[in-house]
Design a protein around this motif. Structure first.
Motif, PDB file in Angstrom:
ATOM      1  N   GLU A 105     -28.143 -21.253 -25.413  1.00 45.48           N
ATOM      2  CA  GLU A 105     -27.646 -21.356 -24.045  1.00 45.48           C
ATOM      3  C   GLU A 105     -26.428 -20.460 -23.837  1.00 45.48           C
TER       4      GLU A 105
ATOM      5  N   GLU B 264     -18.566 -21.295 -14.173  1.00 50.27           N
ATOM      6  CA  GLU B 264     -18.947 -19.930 -14.491  1.00 50.27           C
ATOM      7  C   GLU B 264     -18.472 -19.512 -15.883  1.00 50.27           C
ATOM      8  N   THR B 265     -18.691 -18.232 -16.195  1.00 48.27           N
ATOM      9  CA  THR B 265     -18.597 -17.762 -17.574  1.00 48.27           C
ATOM     10  C   THR B 265     -17.183 -17.675 -18.124  1.00 48.27           C
TER      11      THR B 265
ATOM     12  N   ALA C  71     -33.231 -19.306 -13.294  1.00 43.68           N
ATOM     13  CA  ALA C  71     -33.045 -17.863 -13.126  1.00 43.68           C
ATOM     14  C   ALA C  71     -32.558 -17.225 -14.420  1.00 43.68           C
ATOM     15  N   ALA C  72     -31.610 -17.864 -15.100  1.00 47.11           N
ATOM     16  CA  ALA C  72     -31.070 -17.310 -16.341  1.00 47.11           C
ATOM     17  C   ALA C  72     -32.134 -17.282 -17.440  1.00 47.11           C
ATOM     18  N   ARG C  73     -32.996 -18.288 -17.457  1.00 45.04           N
ATOM     19  CA  ARG C  73     -34.032 -18.376 -18.481  1.00 45.04           C
ATOM     20  C   ARG C  73     -35.266 -17.535 -18.153  1.00 45.04           C
TER      21      ARG C  73
ATOM     22  N   VAL D 189     -27.587 -16.902 -23.440  1.00 45.58           N
ATOM     23  CA  VAL D 189     -28.206 -16.653 -22.134  1.00 45.58           C
ATOM     24  C   VAL D 189     -27.153 -16.443 -21.057  1.00 45.58           C
ATOM     25  N   HIS D 190     -26.082 -17.236 -21.104  1.00 43.18           N
ATOM     26  CA  HIS D 190     -25.074 -17.210 -20.046  1.00 43.18           C
ATOM     27  C   HIS D 190     -23.832 -16.382 -20.397  1.00 43.18           C
TER      28      HIS D 190
ATOM     29  N   HIS E 286     -32.415 -17.038  -4.649  1.00 41.71           N
ATOM     30  CA  HIS E 286     -33.183 -16.563  -5.811  1.00 41.71           C
ATOM     31  C   HIS E 286     -34.608 -16.230  -5.365  1.00 41.71           C
TER      32      HIS E 286
ATOM     33  N   GLN F 181     -29.881 -22.021 -11.122  1.00 31.94           N
ATOM     34  CA  GLN F 181     -29.177 -21.092 -12.006  1.00 31.94           C
ATOM     35  C   GLN F 181     -29.786 -21.086 -13.409  1.00 31.94           C
ATOM     36  N   GLU F 182     -30.154 -22.258 -13.913  1.00 37.38           N
ATOM     37  CA  GLU F 182     -30.761 -22.343 -15.240  1.00 37.38           C
ATOM     38  C   GLU F 182     -32.123 -21.653 -15.273  1.00 37.38           C
TER      39      GLU F 182
END
Length: 298
Positions: free
Chosen positions: A33, A8-9, A182-184, A36-37, A234, A179-180
């Protein structure tokens, strides 16, 4: 907090740099990237140059030429990242250690580790450099090797392509792919390859029962089982399920031409050379036409 919180972040996005064109492309990809995150971007240069040129104090006027070059390269890479997106926080580090070992150690404390496809000493071509391959084979977090045409991976909206693994492996890669995507804000294309038994494909009179349709149905069932949890988590994500006849690595390489990112799992196999990637991950890393994320099973 759950297993997936490991990436995580609070952890940085680490990029291995060496001043090559490929590593600068990795920086460019990583900036996007990190934005985005919401990640800190950490640029790491690792090399055993001190072994060959000796060590001088940082404030010495006689600093080794290689050290001066490295400092210049790292500063230029950091400035490049800050110009690309001033909102992304960038830090740097120069370590006089073996490159692969250093980056693998960094992976213990990284959300993601990014490398170019080849280094300064590599020959130009499609095959992957030894550093990128070594890091992908041993890292403890997702490793992205930036490959392919820049215009392609900079194009927004391209799907994340997930190679759906066997039932007993790849759960981390599946979560990462969701996760990728959804984030994109792009679709996730989950692909499972299947093969017609050789005897049946050749029309052998004693071939066992079943048909190509059976293999395709089994592949579709495997996709449904693999993505069920992610689809529930998601619900608004565009999810496409695809089955394709043929070797899995060829299916993914072909699909990479239209993808923004290919995601494969890494189930470590102990061999004569130590930990090694499986055939699919190895082939995709060498031949993909877009960036590849190798996600270790943990």
């Amino acid at each position: 907090m759950g297993e997936e919180r490991r990436w995580e972040t609070m952890l940085p996005l680490v990029v291995g740099i060496d001043g090559s064109d490929c590593s600068l492309e990795a920086v460019d990809w990583a900036v996007r990237e990190a934005a985005v995150h919401g990640l800190l971007l950490r640029l790491v240069y690792a090399s055993r140059w001190e072994r060959y040129e000796g060590v001088s104090p940082a404030d010495s006027p006689d600093r080794p030429s290689e050290q001066v070059l490295i400092d210049t390269l790292v500063a230029a890479a950091a400035e490049r990242a800050r110009r690309a997106d001033p909102a992304v926080e960038v830090v740097t580090d120069v370590l006089a250690e073996d490159t692969v070992t250093t980056l693998v150690n960094e992976s213990h404390h990284a959300a993601m580790l990014v490398t170019g496809s080849r280094g300064r000493g590599g020959l130009k071509g499609r095959l992957l450099g030894s550093v990128s391959l070594g890091v992908a084979a041993r890292a403890h977090c997702p490793v992205v090797v930036v490959r392919g045409d820049r215009a392609g991976w900079e194009t927004t909206g391209r799907p994340v392509l997930l190679g759906v693994p066997d039932p007993d492996e790849g759960s981390s890669a599946i979560r990462y792919a969701f996760q990728e995507a959804a984030a994109r804000g792009c679709r996730l294309q989950a692909v499972r390859a299947w093969r017609t038994p050789l005897f049946k494909a050749l029309g052998h009179p004693r071939a066992p029962g079943g048909s190509g349709a059976d293999g395709q149905e089994a592949a579709a069932d495997r996709i449904d089982a693999a993505v069920a949890d992610g689809a529930r988590e998601h619900p608004g994500l565009a999810l496409h399920r695809t089955t394709a006849e043929g070797p899995a690595h060829k299916v993914l390489v072909q699909g990479s031409a239209a993808a923004g990112l290919v995601v494969v799992g890494a189930r470590r196999r102990h061999g004569h050379g130590g930990l090694q990637l499986g055939k699919v991950a190895h082939a995709v890393l060498h031949h993909s036409e877009c960036p590849v994320a190798v996600v270790p099973d943990v």
